[in-house]
Design a protein around this motif. Structure first.
Motif, short mmCIF file in Angstrom:
data_model
loop_
_atom_site.label_atom_id
_atom_site.label_comp_id
_atom_site.label_asym_id
_atom_site.label_seq_id
_atom_site.Cartn_x
_atom_site.Cartn_y
_atom_site.Cartn_z
N UNK A 74 0.84 -1.20 0.00
CA UNK A 74 0.00 0.00 0.00
C UNK A 74 0.87 1.24 0.00
N UNK A 75 0.26 2.37 -0.34
CA UNK A 75 0.88 3.69 -0.22
C UNK A 75 0.07 4.47 0.80
N UNK A 76 0.75 5.13 1.73
CA UNK A 76 0.08 5.80 2.83
C UNK A 76 0.55 7.24 2.95
N UNK A 77 -0.33 8.09 3.49
CA UNK A 77 0.00 9.49 3.68
C UNK A 77 -0.43 9.99 5.04
N UNK A 108 -6.30 -3.46 -11.17
CA UNK A 108 -6.13 -2.02 -11.27
C UNK A 108 -7.40 -1.29 -10.85
N UNK A 109 -8.54 -1.76 -11.31
CA UNK A 109 -9.81 -1.15 -10.91
C UNK A 109 -10.02 -1.27 -9.40
N UNK A 110 -9.75 -2.43 -8.85
CA UNK A 110 -9.90 -2.63 -7.41
C UNK A 110 -8.98 -1.68 -6.63
N UNK A 111 -7.75 -1.53 -7.12
CA UNK A 111 -6.78 -0.69 -6.43
C UNK A 111 -7.22 0.76 -6.40
N UNK A 112 -7.70 1.28 -7.52
CA UNK A 112 -8.15 2.67 -7.56
C UNK A 112 -9.33 2.90 -6.62
N UNK A 115 -8.09 2.73 -2.94
CA UNK A 115 -7.36 3.93 -2.54
C UNK A 115 -8.30 5.12 -2.36
N UNK A 116 -9.33 5.21 -3.18
CA UNK A 116 -10.32 6.28 -3.02
C UNK A 116 -11.06 6.12 -1.70
N UNK A 150 -9.99 4.71 1.03
CA UNK A 150 -9.11 5.04 2.14
C UNK A 150 -8.88 6.54 2.26
N UNK A 151 -8.78 7.22 1.11
CA UNK A 151 -8.48 8.66 1.13
C UNK A 151 -9.71 9.50 1.44
N UNK A 152 -10.88 9.10 0.93
CA UNK A 152 -12.08 9.94 1.03
C UNK A 152 -13.20 9.31 1.85
N UNK A 153 -13.07 8.03 2.18
CA UNK A 153 -14.15 7.36 2.87
C UNK A 153 -15.29 6.97 1.95
N UNK A 154 -15.08 7.10 0.64
CA UNK A 154 -16.11 6.78 -0.34
C UNK A 154 -15.45 6.45 -1.67
N UNK A 155 -16.22 5.83 -2.55
CA UNK A 155 -15.77 5.57 -3.93
C UNK A 155 -16.68 6.37 -4.85
N UNK A 156 -16.44 7.68 -4.92
CA UNK A 156 -17.34 8.58 -5.65
C UNK A 156 -16.62 9.20 -6.84
N UNK A 157 -17.40 9.49 -7.89
CA UNK A 157 -16.85 10.19 -9.03
C UNK A 157 -16.25 11.52 -8.58
N UNK A 158 -15.10 11.84 -9.12
CA UNK A 158 -14.42 13.08 -8.78
C UNK A 158 -13.30 12.91 -7.78
N UNK A 159 -13.17 11.74 -7.16
CA UNK A 159 -12.06 11.50 -6.24
C UNK A 159 -10.73 11.63 -6.99
N UNK A 160 -9.83 12.40 -6.44
CA UNK A 160 -8.51 12.61 -7.06
C UNK A 160 -7.45 11.97 -6.20
N UNK A 161 -6.63 11.12 -6.80
CA UNK A 161 -5.63 10.34 -6.07
C UNK A 161 -4.23 10.71 -6.53
#
Length: 222
Positions: A66-69, A146-150, A153-154, A156-167
């Motif tokens: 994983x990649x973490x911030x 690849x789809x699962x990874x994106x 990551x969305x 984990x970063x946003x708490x959702x898998x919504x259109x517009x998430x920028x990673x």
């Protein structure tokens, strides 16, 4: 740091008390916070920068887990038991982190059941991620991975898998996260961009159609 899962559910004064027992550590890009096989001696919470967590096989192959911030806790395994690190955490950029020696963290956990539960929950989450990554590499096609990874990551970063998430992910990052070659990832990403699933520039991916990505993540085909 109130958004870090380590502090979830703690009252402000409790979170402050925990943070006061930490020291600030700095790491240069390429430096490891801890290494696979070494005794787990500290827990970190990232306050600045990005980390890659990866594991080496007996054959010398590396698997990026994983990649973490900012806000991510690292090194929780040692807090749960006397153990050695199962992976290496390497700074991708200059990193700053709060660090607690395991002995101090255990004292804090004994005094605060909510903190103890947060640490154990983080250990369980990382164990699930490791199992998930190993299973995907062994049995899931690259496009589906690849789809699962994106989407993961969305989440984990946003708490959702919504259109517009920028990673903040480059194609090289995604190649490592999916254990695929860079040309393969680039080919898939270029096609997805043309089809409107993703957008973004160098080093960044914007999710434009999470519904279709979710279907890809399940089936591996459109």
């Amino acid at each position: 740091m109130s958004r870090s899962p380590l502090f979830a559910g703690l009252a402000p004064d409790e979170a402050d008390a925990v943070q006061r027992r930490a020291s600030v550590r700095k790491f240069a890009a390429g430096q490891s916070l801890f290494e696979q096989g070494a005794a787990a001696r500290e827990l970190f919470v990232i306050t600045k920068g990005r980390i890659k967590v990866w594991r080496a096989s007996e054959e010398g192959m590396s698997l990026t887990l994983t990649l973490l911030g900012r806000g991510a806790p690292l090194g929780t395994l040692g807090a749960a038991s006397d153990a050695r690190n199962h992976a290496t955490a390497t700074a991708l950029t200059p990193v700053e982190a709060l660090a607690w020696p395991i002995e101090i963290l255990r004292e804090l956990m004994d005094a605060n059941p909510v903190l103890a539960a947060n640490v154990l929950r983080t250990v369980a989450n990382y164990a699930e991620q490791l199992i998930e990554r190993l299973e995907e590499v062994a049995s899931v096609p690259v496009e589906q991975r690849l789809a699962r990874t994106l989407l993961r990551m969305a989440q984990r970063a946003y708490g959702t898998e919504a259109d517009g998430c920028e990673l903040p992910l480059s194609r090289q990052d995604l190649a490592e996260l999916t254990s695929a070659t860079l040309p393969t990832v680039s080919r898939i990403m270029s096609r997805w961009r043309a089809e409107g699933l993703i957008a973004g520039g160098r080093g960044r991916v914007v999710l434009r159609d999470c519904g279709r990505l979710a279907r890809l993540s399940e089936r591996g085909t459109m």
